[in-house]
Write an enzyme that holds these catalytic residues in place. Structure first.
Site, PDB file in Angstrom:
ATOM      1  N   TYR A  74       0.839  -1.199   0.000  1.00  0.00           N
ATOM      2  CA  TYR A  74       0.000   0.000   0.000  1.00  0.00           C
ATOM      3  C   TYR A  74       0.875   1.252   0.000  1.00  0.00           C
ATOM      4  CZ  TYR A  74      -3.639  -3.307   1.268  1.00  0.00           C
ATOM      5  OH  TYR A  74      -4.506  -4.355   1.263  1.00  0.00           O
ATOM      6  N   ARG A 128       2.023   2.476   3.898  1.00  0.00           N
ATOM      7  CA  ARG A 128       2.330   1.577   5.006  1.00  0.00           C
ATOM      8  C   ARG A 128       3.020   0.313   4.505  1.00  0.00           C
ATOM      9  NH1 ARG A 128      -2.646   2.176   3.322  1.00  0.00           N
ATOM     10  NH2 ARG A 128      -4.258   0.576   3.483  1.00  0.00           N
ATOM     11  N   CYS A 185      -1.412 -21.776  13.845  1.00  0.00           N
ATOM     12  CA  CYS A 185      -2.793 -21.868  13.367  1.00  0.00           C
ATOM     13  C   CYS A 185      -2.805 -22.732  12.104  1.00  0.00           C
ATOM     14  CB  CYS A 185      -3.343 -20.491  13.003  1.00  0.00           C
ATOM     15  SG  CYS A 185      -3.167 -19.255  14.288  1.00  0.00           S
ATOM     16  N   ASP A 217      -8.148 -17.206   3.321  1.00  0.00           N
ATOM     17  CA  ASP A 217      -7.292 -17.128   2.129  1.00  0.00           C
ATOM     18  C   ASP A 217      -7.190 -18.495   1.432  1.00  0.00           C
ATOM     19  OD1 ASP A 217      -6.736 -14.415   2.349  1.00  0.00           O
ATOM     20  OD2 ASP A 217      -5.018 -14.750   3.680  1.00  0.00           O
ATOM     21  N   ASP A 252      -9.096 -10.617   1.137  1.00  0.00           N
ATOM     22  CA  ASP A 252      -7.761 -10.203   0.720  1.00  0.00           C
ATOM     23  C   ASP A 252      -7.566 -10.790  -0.674  1.00  0.00           C
ATOM     24  OD1 ASP A 252      -5.276  -8.983   0.820  1.00  0.00           O
ATOM     25  OD2 ASP A 252      -4.897  -9.634   2.878  1.00  0.00           O
TER      26      ASP A 252
END
Ligand SMILES: *Cc1c(COP(=O)(O)O)cnc(C)c1O
Length: 446
Positions: free
Chosen positions: A116, A119, A132, A296, A333
């Site tokens: 971006y 950032r 996870c 995702d 995303d």
């Protein structure tokens, strides 16, 4: 703290002295990662046994604290599914990708993702307190040999120094809060020495997996580097314990604004009622729900995927029905590196030149009369418009609204739509003759 949340310990840990149990070092060094160890806490299913006996699956490691939150008699326990592998992980699915967010492509230097304009995401470690099963970065996370070197760290800092449009740096990984405090502090200090970096964010699941890691010492160190924001990662209300409450309380008292990012997962939290309970409990522990992510397209996570519409249904069930503070943004995303795309139910039903038609969460349909006179904002006299920061890369849809740009074209668009082009090009060729317009002379001569 209004209501007490509970504290749990699996029976095998009943005799561990509190001092050990509450030590993050003890928790980290007693993580469970083999079938034999996990079996002492949970009655394993055949599918879990198969996965735990398979070589080459994404790393398993679970803190005693976190595994204690699982109901050992429920094979579908929502926490269990997040950390105990099953055979479903070995099933490939259509559209599965290794690096679905194309992070590697957006990395100017290893471990730094600059996607971006203002950032950047810094991957500071590959290690986590617990892993996870649906990890979006399983391509790099968990591998103890794949840590980021100090050379890479120097390159990341150098890139940030030379990239003044970056005003917000996110530390992620892996989990930045598993780093030795000295190393984490070295990173924070180096970032704070760069004048154009305004805010620093940490993305961490340590408060959830290892809440005892949030010590006074740690928060005292962190608060030297304000403004600092932290996003935690809770997916189900069962993860909200007395220990997590205490950890977020410490972070909040250190002046750190807290957000939560969760992942929408089949069989874990794909239910508006679970989500409502989750977001309300999060606000009670001073954490503002930030993003709810569509799962995702990552290897091993196919069985967690839900239709995108499930996320819309959840937002529909939250907006208006509970505190606005408790409503996260639902995000897809974009596969291929398009970045985060927010989705929500449609609240605008129609519009004319003077009215728009809206509906609320109850289905009440209303009209908003547009102003008949509107003195348009005058960019020429607005100091902000006059001193616009030049954006990095293309300005996107905002550029269409706000600049001289008239359209955005996909690559190759001009070539594809230049239907006349082929004829023009052929016309330039000496041999070309338009059909049916041949000269009469040549016919006469034949
Ligand atoms: C998510 C993300 C960010 C931060 O996005 P926000 O919408 O500002 O929270 C920045 N960089 C990358 C690569 C990301 O994936």
């Amino acid at each position: 703290m209004t209501t007490k949340f509970t504290s749990r310990r699996a029976p095998i840990y009943a005799d561990i002295p509190d001092k050990k149990w509450n030590s993050w070092r003890w928790q980290l060094s007693h993580r469970l990662n083999t079938l034999e160890e996990i079996e002492k806490v949970l009655k394993l299913t055949d599918s879990e046994r198969e996965a735990l006996s398979t070589q080459g699956l994404f790393r398993v490691d679970i803190t005693p604290y976190f595994i204690s939150l699982i109901d050992p008699d429920n094979p579908n326990d929502p926490i269990r599914q997040q950390v105990i592998p099953t055979a479903a992980e070995m099933v490939p699915f259509t559209a599965m990708m290794e690096d679905s967010l194309a992070e590697d492509k957006h990395s100017p230097v290893p471990g730094l993702v600059h996607r971006y304009p203002d950032r950047a995401l810094m991957l500071v470690t590959t290690q986590c307190a617990t892993y996870c099963r649906y990890c979006t970065r399983s391509r790099i996370v968990g591998d103890p040999s794949a840590t980021f070197s100090s050379d890479e760290f120097e390159m990341q800092i150098e890139y940030l120094k030379q990239t003044p449009q970056v005003r917000d740096v996110l530390l992620s990984g892996g989990d930045p809060l598993v780093l030795a405090p000295k190393i984490l502090e070295k990173i924070l200090k180096a970032l704070r020495e760069i004048p154009h970096i305004e805010i620093i964010r940490l993305g961490s699941r340590v408060p959830v997996f290892l809440p005892m890691r949030i010590t006074d010492e740690l928060t005292e160190m962190l608060q030297k580097y304000h403004p600092l924001w932290v996003n935690i990662h809770v997916n189900h209300p069962n993860e909200i314990s007395a220990e997590l409450d205490e950890a977020t309380d410490k972070l909040a008292k250190a002046g750190i604004p807290l957000g939560n990012q969760s992942v929408l997962m089949a069989g874990v939290n794909d239910c508006p009622h679970i989500q409502r309970d989750l977001v309300q409990k999060l606000t009670r522990i001073k954490v503002r729900p930030y993003y709810l992510y569509q799962c995702d397209l990552v290897e091993g996570a196919g069985h967690f995927r839900t239709p995108v519409a499930k996320g819309i249904e959840i937002i529909e069930a939250l907006r208006g029905h509970t505190s606005g503070y408790a409503v996260p943004q639902f995000i897809v995303d974009a596969p291929g590196g398009g970045g985060k795309i927010p989705l929500q139910p449609n609240y605008m039903l129609s519009s004319s030149d003077h009215k728009i038609i809206l509906r609320n969460y109850e289905g009440y349909v209303t009209t908003y009369e547009e102003p008949s006179t509107y003195q348009a904002h005058d960019a020429k006299t607005c100091a902000y418009c006059q001193n616009k920061r030049p954006e990095f890369g293309q300005t996107g849809i905002t550029g269409l609204l706000d600049g001289d740009q008239m359209f955005i074209k996909p690559e190759g668009f001009d070539l594809l739509h230049d239907r006349g082009g082929i004829q023009h090009r052929l016309k330039d060729d000496a041999k070309w003759q338009p059909l049916g317009i041949g000269s009469g002379d040549s016919e006469d001569n034949s």
